[in-house]
Design an enzyme around this catalytic site. Structure first.
Site, PDB file in Angstrom:
ATOM      1  N   LEU A 113       0.865  -1.168   0.000  1.00  0.00           N
ATOM      2  CA  LEU A 113       0.000   0.000   0.000  1.00  0.00           C
ATOM      3  C   LEU A 113       0.907   1.225   0.000  1.00  0.00           C
ATOM      4  O   LEU A 113       1.997   1.205   0.569  1.00  0.00           O
ATOM      5  CB  LEU A 113      -0.896   0.032   1.250  1.00  0.00           C
ATOM      6  N   ASP A 114       0.453   2.305  -0.624  1.00  0.00           N
ATOM      7  CA  ASP A 114       1.212   3.549  -0.568  1.00  0.00           C
ATOM      8  C   ASP A 114       1.408   3.953   0.890  1.00  0.00           C
ATOM      9  O   ASP A 114       0.596   3.629   1.764  1.00  0.00           O
ATOM     10  CB  ASP A 114       0.466   4.670  -1.306  1.00  0.00           C
ATOM     11  N   ARG A 115       2.470   4.670   1.149  1.00  0.00           N
ATOM     12  CA  ARG A 115       2.814   5.049   2.513  1.00  0.00           C
ATOM     13  C   ARG A 115       1.658   5.723   3.241  1.00  0.00           C
ATOM     14  O   ARG A 115       1.381   5.425   4.410  1.00  0.00           O
ATOM     15  CB  ARG A 115       4.026   5.984   2.491  1.00  0.00           C
ATOM     16  N   THR A 156      -1.522   5.529   2.567  1.00  0.00           N
ATOM     17  CA  THR A 156      -2.768   4.764   2.511  1.00  0.00           C
ATOM     18  C   THR A 156      -2.795   3.807   3.697  1.00  0.00           C
ATOM     19  O   THR A 156      -1.817   3.104   3.954  1.00  0.00           O
ATOM     20  CB  THR A 156      -2.874   3.959   1.209  1.00  0.00           C
ATOM     21  N   ARG A 196      -5.614   6.399  -7.365  1.00  0.00           N
ATOM     22  CA  ARG A 196      -5.341   7.840  -7.343  1.00  0.00           C
ATOM     23  C   ARG A 196      -5.336   8.426  -8.748  1.00  0.00           C
ATOM     24  O   ARG A 196      -5.937   9.478  -9.009  1.00  0.00           O
ATOM     25  CB  ARG A 196      -4.007   8.089  -6.648  1.00  0.00           C
TER      26      ARG A 196
END
Length: 238
Positions: free
Chosen positions: A54-56, A58, A154
């Site tokens: 997961l993105d940082r 998120t 996104r």
């Protein structure tokens, strides 16, 4: 273990966690000493294998494997798109339709490092969305990923004019302030500045379903909506 990593489930083959926003899923290539998910977990659980990321900024549910065999089987499911992933997102704007799909290829942006764009020569990407709540200038969506491209949700939501709230790369602000929701009732600090209601993008990995690598049975896990996004929903719903 960091308080910002909640263990939702564990057995001899895998561990399911609820990652908080701000924690890296993988080690940083440039800042090798930056704390990341495994650096918090491995002192307690031993060697772990990363299956997905997961993105940082998120938050949400993630699975990590506890042995090589489990990692291989889980990785195969992600690669073959046999995993069900659902997110919630608070986005800018309102919708005329209640659900839809975004089918648009994604490629890295040559003009800005770390950013991605819709591009005809990019990798195939498919995202499904459903409208859950609507407010004056904002909407809450449930989002399903049918592919797993970097920044897919996104990029796709931004491409249709509905960027995720407080997304620093794909919207016009990196925070959400109460004054953007209502004209009165927000407080200023001693410097005369308003404190952000949300200091990270409003994206949360809510649900994950896959076949257990040892039993073959379908299992699913849900990560509750975190406090910061819940606070935004509460304010929007007033």
């Amino acid at each position: 273990m960091a308080e910002r990593i909640g263990v939702l489930y564990e057995d001899d083959h895998l561990i399911i966690v609820n990652k908080a926003a701000g924690i890296l899923s993988l080690p940083d290539r440039f800042k090798t000493d930056a704390p990341h998910l495994k650096s918090f977990l491995e002192p307690e659980y031993g060697e772990l294998w990363t299956v997905h990321r997961l993105d940082r900024m998120t938050s949400g549910v993630m699975v990590l494997a506890r042995n090589e065999k489990a990692h291989q089987k889980l990785n195969e499911q992600f690669t073959e798109r046999k995993v069900s992933k659902s997110y919630i997102a608070i986005v800018h704007g309102t919708f005329l339709e209640t659900e839809g799909q975004i089918n648009a290829p994604i490629a890295e942006d040559n003009r800005k490092r770390g950013r991605y764009v819709i591009h005809p020569k990019g990798k195939t990407a498919l995202t499904g969305w459903k409208l859950e709540r609507a407010w004056k200038n904002f909407s809450q969506l449930s989002v399903n990923l049918f592919t797993g491209r970097t920044h897919q949700i996104r990029v796709h939501l931004s491409s249709i004019g509905h960027p995720i709230v407080a997304d620093p790369l794909y919207s016009d602000a990196d925070a959400l302030y109460l004054s953007a929701i209502k004209r009165r009732g927000f407080q200023l600090n001693k410097s005369g500045e308003e404190r952000p209601l949300l200091k990270r993008m409003a994206l949360h990995a809510m649900f994950l379903e896959f076949d257990h690598p040892a039993t073959g049975l379908s299992v699913n896990f849900t990560a509750p909506i975190p406090r910061d996004i819940s606070a935004v929903i509460k304010q929007l719903s007033k």
